[in-house]
Scaffold this motif. Structure first.
Motif, mmCIF file in Angstrom:
data_model
loop_
_atom_site.group_PDB
_atom_site.id
_atom_site.type_symbol
_atom_site.label_atom_id
_atom_site.label_comp_id
_atom_site.label_asym_id
_atom_site.label_seq_id
_atom_site.Cartn_x
_atom_site.Cartn_y
_atom_site.Cartn_z
ATOM 1 N N GLU A 26 0.828 -1.204 0.000
ATOM 2 C CA GLU A 26 0.000 0.000 0.000
ATOM 3 C C GLU A 26 0.866 1.259 0.000
ATOM 4 O O GLU A 26 0.543 2.255 -0.657
ATOM 5 N N ARG A 27 1.973 1.205 0.708
ATOM 6 C CA ARG A 27 2.882 2.357 0.722
ATOM 7 C C ARG A 27 3.507 2.575 -0.654
ATOM 8 O O ARG A 27 3.688 3.714 -1.094
ATOM 9 N N LEU A 28 3.823 1.479 -1.341
ATOM 10 C CA LEU A 28 4.372 1.599 -2.691
ATOM 11 C C LEU A 28 3.342 2.224 -3.629
ATOM 12 O O LEU A 28 3.674 3.067 -4.465
ATOM 13 N N ARG A 29 2.083 1.820 -3.473
ATOM 14 C CA ARG A 29 1.020 2.384 -4.316
ATOM 15 C C ARG A 29 0.822 3.878 -4.052
ATOM 16 O O ARG A 29 0.698 4.675 -4.984
ATOM 17 N N SER A 30 0.776 4.234 -2.778
ATOM 18 C CA SER A 30 0.378 5.597 -2.422
ATOM 19 C C SER A 30 1.535 6.585 -2.376
ATOM 20 O O SER A 30 1.369 7.762 -2.715
ATOM 21 N N GLU A 31 2.723 6.107 -1.960
ATOM 22 C CA GLU A 31 3.845 7.018 -1.763
ATOM 23 C C GLU A 31 5.011 6.761 -2.705
ATOM 24 O O GLU A 31 5.942 7.566 -2.778
ATOM 25 N N GLY A 32 4.981 5.623 -3.388
ATOM 26 C CA GLY A 32 6.089 5.298 -4.285
ATOM 27 C C GLY A 32 7.325 4.794 -3.578
ATOM 28 O O GLY A 32 8.394 4.693 -4.190
ATOM 29 N N VAL A 33 7.210 4.456 -2.282
ATOM 30 C CA VAL A 33 8.354 3.956 -1.508
ATOM 31 C C VAL A 33 8.404 2.433 -1.645
ATOM 32 O O VAL A 33 7.456 1.741 -1.269
ATOM 33 N N GLN A 34 9.508 1.913 -2.156
ATOM 34 C CA GLN A 34 9.626 0.480 -2.427
ATOM 35 C C GLN A 34 10.501 -0.174 -1.371
ATOM 36 O O GLN A 34 11.727 -0.110 -1.425
ATOM 37 N N ASP A 35 9.846 -0.839 -0.407
ATOM 38 C CA ASP A 35 10.543 -1.485 0.704
ATOM 39 C C ASP A 35 10.708 -2.989 0.510
ATOM 40 O O ASP A 35 11.117 -3.688 1.443
ATOM 41 N N PHE A 36 10.377 -3.501 -0.645
ATOM 42 C CA PHE A 36 10.476 -4.937 -0.896
ATOM 43 C C PHE A 36 10.651 -5.145 -2.398
ATOM 44 O O PHE A 36 10.496 -4.215 -3.192
ATOM 45 N N LEU A 37 11.004 -6.381 -2.785
ATOM 46 C CA LEU A 37 11.235 -6.704 -4.198
ATOM 47 C C LEU A 37 12.150 -5.661 -4.850
ATOM 48 O O LEU A 37 11.843 -5.085 -5.893
ATOM 49 N N TYR A 38 13.300 -5.470 -4.219
ATOM 50 C CA TYR A 38 14.215 -4.406 -4.643
ATOM 51 C C TYR A 38 14.777 -4.614 -6.048
ATOM 52 O O TYR A 38 15.182 -3.655 -6.699
ATOM 53 N N ASP A 39 14.807 -5.856 -6.511
ATOM 54 C CA ASP A 39 15.385 -6.123 -7.827
ATOM 55 C C ASP A 39 14.424 -5.820 -8.975
ATOM 56 O O ASP A 39 14.808 -5.931 -10.144
ATOM 57 N N LEU A 40 13.184 -5.473 -8.649
ATOM 58 C CA LEU A 40 12.179 -5.236 -9.684
ATOM 59 C C LEU A 40 11.894 -3.748 -9.844
ATOM 60 O O LEU A 40 11.896 -3.005 -8.859
ATOM 61 N N PRO A 41 11.617 -3.299 -11.061
ATOM 62 C CA PRO A 41 11.139 -1.926 -11.232
ATOM 63 C C PRO A 41 9.767 -1.766 -10.582
ATOM 64 O O PRO A 41 9.072 -2.753 -10.306
ATOM 65 N N ARG A 42 9.363 -0.529 -10.358
ATOM 66 C CA ARG A 42 8.174 -0.249 -9.554
ATOM 67 C C ARG A 42 6.930 -0.970 -10.055
ATOM 68 O O ARG A 42 6.192 -1.575 -9.262
ATOM 69 N N GLU A 43 6.660 -0.918 -11.348
ATOM 70 C CA GLU A 43 5.422 -1.508 -11.856
ATOM 71 C C GLU A 43 5.406 -3.025 -11.675
ATOM 72 O O GLU A 43 4.377 -3.604 -11.322
ATOM 73 N N ARG A 44 6.536 -3.664 -11.906
ATOM 74 C CA ARG A 44 6.592 -5.109 -11.678
ATOM 75 C C ARG A 44 6.488 -5.427 -10.196
ATOM 76 O O ARG A 44 5.850 -6.418 -9.803
ATOM 77 N N ALA A 45 7.105 -4.594 -9.360
ATOM 78 C CA ALA A 45 7.021 -4.813 -7.916
ATOM 79 C C ALA A 45 5.577 -4.716 -7.436
ATOM 80 O O ALA A 45 5.152 -5.468 -6.549
ATOM 81 N N LEU A 46 4.808 -3.798 -8.012
ATOM 82 C CA LEU A 46 3.393 -3.692 -7.651
ATOM 83 C C LEU A 46 2.649 -4.978 -7.996
ATOM 84 O O LEU A 46 1.873 -5.504 -7.187
ATOM 85 N N LYS A 47 2.883 -5.493 -9.195
ATOM 86 C CA LYS A 47 2.193 -6.713 -9.624
ATOM 87 C C LYS A 47 2.635 -7.923 -8.805
ATOM 88 O O LYS A 47 1.814 -8.718 -8.334
ATOM 89 N N MET A 48 3.949 -8.071 -8.633
ATOM 90 C CA MET A 48 4.449 -9.223 -7.894
ATOM 91 C C MET A 48 4.161 -9.100 -6.398
ATOM 92 O O MET A 48 4.014 -10.100 -5.694
ATOM 93 N N GLY A 49 4.060 -7.866 -5.908
ATOM 94 C CA GLY A 49 3.626 -7.674 -4.527
ATOM 95 C C GLY A 49 2.194 -8.135 -4.341
ATOM 96 O O GLY A 49 1.854 -8.764 -3.335
#
Length: 265
Positions: free
Chosen positions: A93-116
């Motif tokens: 939810e933080r990645l969605r709302s704030e753009g802060v990526q605290d997990f799946l560091y090896d993935l770009p943001r959009e892929r991290a959202l999907k894989m999250g």
């Protein structure tokens, strides 16, 4: 004989269209028990209909198997952890709302959202099977993963091989004291056949094995990492049978030496 033919089905329920619907993994496929006509429902969605939750989960499964990015999060966790999943939901939810990526560091943001989304929606047992499907497909293609995903699969293999080794040694008779304390090193190799070295001899015990990451699908996902009390390092498949390569400990007087033996599953 494909790996999934010997893996038991798993089911979980979701809230869908005002009811509890069941989603089952069986024989390598996802079955939406209350939505037997998936293609027809997809056509309705394409025409502007509301997408059922079950269909969302089905699409997430297909995306997980195609992408494999969720493995970065899955690899260090042998079992489901409720606190970790709660934290992941918060981080997503933080990645969605704030753009802060605290997990799946090896993935770009959009892929991290999907894989999250995959990681917080699919139960751990489904992620286990999705990983096996990813590994099996790559093994058939020629193991073409990028370095980061290969690294995470190597981590997953080492973790699960270590647990299987300790469990297998605990079955050894006469018993081996404190098998969890035996130095164990797992090499990940894409080119060599599996091997085992070292010996069991009290405080001098040490063991090394070499495994291909396909061990995750051929052996671990099948549930035969420990079979009949022996640690399994590989499995070979034919159309109607599976042969296991396992470690047998041979008494050499003051120590036990490992030897590889083959048995039918």
């Amino acid at each position: 004989m494909p790996w999934y033919e010997q893996v038991p089905p798993v089911t979980f329920d979701v809230d869908c269209e005002g009811n509890r619907h069941s989603i089952t993994w069986s024989q390598g496929n996802i079955v939406l028990q209350q939505h037997p006509e998936i293609d027809a429902e997809k056509a309705l969605v394409a025409l502007g209909g509301v997408k059922p939750k079950c269909l969302e989960v089905f699409d997430l499964w297909q995306l997980a198997v195609l992408d494999g990015g969720f493995i970065e999060e899955w690899a260090p966790w042998h079992y489901s952890d409720r606190q970790r999943r709660w934290w992941l939901m918060t981080a997503l939810e933080r990645l969605r709302s704030e753009g802060v990526q605290d997990f799946l560091y090896d993935l770009p943001r959009e892929r991290a959202l999907k894989m999250g989304e995959v990681s917080v929606t699919l139960p751990h047992e489904f992620l286990d099977r999705a990983t096996a499907a990813v590994v099996d497909a790559a093994d058939q293609r020629g193991w073409d993963f990028n370095p980061s995903l290969s690294r995470h699969l190597a981590e997953a293999t080492r973790l699960r091989a270590r647990r299987a080794f300790v469990k297998a040694v605990s079955h050894q008779r006469p018993s081996i004291p404190s098998p969890a304390l035996i130095p164990f090193r797992c090499h990940i190799n894409l080119s060599e056949e599996s091997w085992v070295r070292g010996y069991l001899s009290g405080r001098d015990s040490h063991v090394e094995v070499s495994l291909h990451p396909r061990w995750l699908s051929r052996v671990w996902a099948r549930g035969v990492a420990v079979h009949k009390g022996r640690f399994t390092v590989d499995a070979s498949e034919t159309d109607d049978s599976v042969s296991l390569t396992q470690v047998e400990w041979t008494d050499k007087g003051n120590k036990l030496d490992p030897e590889l033996m083959t048995s039918q599953l």
